[in-house]
Design an enzyme around this catalytic site. Structure first.
Site, short mmCIF file in Angstrom:
data_model
loop_
_atom_site.label_atom_id
_atom_site.label_comp_id
_atom_site.label_asym_id
_atom_site.label_seq_id
_atom_site.Cartn_x
_atom_site.Cartn_y
_atom_site.Cartn_z
N GLU A 6 -58.33 -0.80 -9.77
CA GLU A 6 -57.69 -1.81 -10.98
C GLU A 6 -57.64 -3.03 -10.28
O GLU A 6 -56.87 -3.97 -10.71
CB GLU A 6 -56.50 -1.25 -11.58
CG GLU A 6 -55.28 -1.29 -10.55
CD GLU A 6 -55.26 0.27 -10.02
OE1 GLU A 6 -54.21 0.29 -9.21
OE2 GLU A 6 -56.26 1.02 -9.75
N ASP A 62 -54.43 -7.79 -9.46
CA ASP A 62 -54.07 -6.19 -9.84
C ASP A 62 -53.46 -5.84 -10.95
O ASP A 62 -52.39 -6.16 -11.22
CB ASP A 62 -53.38 -5.60 -8.49
CG ASP A 62 -53.37 -3.92 -8.46
OD1 ASP A 62 -54.38 -3.60 -7.99
OD2 ASP A 62 -52.34 -3.48 -8.84
#
Length: 468
Positions: free
Chosen positions: A387, A344
């Site tokens: 993301e 992430d």
């Protein structure tokens, strides 16, 4: 091998092909001229004075021809109703006119000794009427179809019925006039011969070669030769009977063509020759093969789109889960470990808020490329969220996965993203690692452990790799 390549391999030598085409045409010409051989034989080797006068046989033959003619007229008319081809309209009229006129040739057989011209004139008159109408029909070949209202116009057909009945009356008047005689018979028969010959000539000049029109050509050739035999013969002699047989043969053949049209396309223009069918089949096969190849390419494209993240080019979540499932099956079979990285990007929302989503998208694309450069060629990257990313590491235990994760983290931290659009953005990544078997034996289990360690990395200050 494609269809076009197979066709080229099986294609005969041009000389062989030309020779077979010439041979086939000579066979057709020879078949069409069979009646001429019979006419020549009787003319040169038979006594013209020999007679076979049998009124009953003649009447039965004419009655059978009349019934057959009515049937063929109906079938031709049904074909015309369906396709609207002008040729079929004129053929219908040609058959019907022949029947209505020729029937009286049989009906007056018994008067042969009382008024020979009343008996004889209806024969050439019927053949002349049919040959004229067939020629008109041939000249209309390939013209646009008649409108539906004309095909079903009862008044049109009744007008022609009246015309044929008028011809019957005129022939009767001629037979009972001073003009009746052998000269009149020969003039009418010669005219029938001329019009039938014009039919054949027109076919040759227009180079019409469809199968049914080939039948038409041979039939009309028989009509012309039957008129020639009538001119050479005399009533009741063998040449005269041969003329009837030749005409009947041509009529049978033409009626066969009509029946073929009725049973297939209801058209004389859209039944193809074997050569044409072979060519069309080869073209259809080539088109089909091309379509299949295009379909395969399209399916591959769709499969790629269905399994790929459109922004970054990485695999999507569905494809990633499929690959993990396949890797679990392999690991259970071979016993080799594999690991997952859950990644992430840190503070990515801040990048979108400060620089905009275009810059954010460019950063995501650059990050995927940095991952690909850091991992092994057979490892797989997938985008599973905005993301959020996953990396599948086949045949990698926890230690190897930790080393690869560290390479990804370092590559990300040391790269300036979005430089291609005039920016220099730094970003870091937090990574959690799980190993199949050690951390679970199902997809859900190892995904959950990897996510938990990713959150642990976030809590530990981000920009780190957590494996335990």
């Amino acid at each position: 091998m494609s269809a076009s390549e197979r066709t080229q391999v099986n294609e005969p030598h041009p000389v062989v092909r030309l020779a077979t085409q010439i041979y086939a045409r000579l066979l057709l010409v020879g078949f069409a001229l069979v009646p001429a051989y019979l006419i020549g034989y009787l003319f040169f080797f038979q006594d013209a004075a020999l007679r076979f006068e049998n009124h009953a046989f003649h009447e039965i033959a004419i009655a059978a021809a009349t019934l057959e003619g009515l049937f063929v007229t109906y079938v031709t008319w049904r074909c015309y109703r369906s396709s609207g081809e002008p040729l079929l309209r004129w053929m219908t009229l040609g058959f019907f006119g022949f029947v209505l006129i020729y029937a009286l040739h049989g009906a007056f057989t018994g008067l042969a000794h009382h008024n020979i011209w009343l008996f004889l004139l209806y024969g050439p008159a019927s053949r002349l009427a049919m040959s004229v109408l067939l020629l008109v029909g041939l000249l209309s070949y390939s013209k646009p179809a008649d409108p539906v209202n004309r095909r079903v116009d009862t008044r049109y057909w009744l007008a022609w019925v009246m015309t044929f009945l008028v011809v019957d009356v005129l022939v009767a008047l001629l037979a009972n006039s001073d003009l009746a005689g052998i000269f009149t018979v020969r003039v009418m028969e010669s005219a029938a011969l001329v019009f039938s010959t014009l039919n054949v000539t027109c076919l040759l000049l227009r180079r019409i070669r469809s199968p049914l029109m080939l039948i038409y050509a041979i039939s009309v050739s028989s009509f012309a030769l039957s008129s020639l035999a009538f001119l050479l013969g005399k009533p009741w002699n063998h040449m005269w009977w041969l003329a009837h047989a030749i005409f009947a043969g041509g009529f049978f053949l033409l009626s066969y063509g009509v029946v073929q049209a009725f049973l297939t396309t209801r058209s004389f223009a859209t039944i193809y020759s074997q050569e044409e069918l072979t060519r069309r089949l080869a073209e259809a096969m080539a088109r089909t093969e091309s379509a299949l190849q295009e379909l395969q390419r399209t399916n591959q494209t769709l499969e790629h789109l269905a399994s790929t993240d459109p922004l970054t080019g990485a695999a999507n979540r569905r494809k990633f889960i499929e690959r993990v499932g396949a890797e679990i099956a392999r690991a259970k079979r071979d016993g080799a470990p594999f690991s997952l990285l859950s990644l992430d990007l840190d503070n990515f929302k801040w990048i979108n808020d400060c620089y905009g989503h275009q810059v954010g998208d460019t950063v995501l694309q650059g990050f995927v490329q940095a991952c690909l450069d850091a991992i092994r060629p057979y490892d797989g990257v997938a985008r599973v969220g905005g993301e959020e990313f996953m990396v599948l590491l086949p045949k990698a235990g926890l230690d190897a996965a930790l080393a690869i994760g560290e390479r990804v983290r370092q590559a990300t931290a040391s790269t300036l993203f979005a430089r291609e659009i005039g920016r220099s953005i730094s970003v870091t990544v937090s990574i959690g690692i799980s190993q199949f078997g050690r951390d679970g034996n199902t997809i859900d289990a190892i995904l959950r452990v990897a996510d938990e360690r990713l959150y642990h990395a976030k809590r530990c200050g981000r920009n780190c790799v957590i494996a335990v």
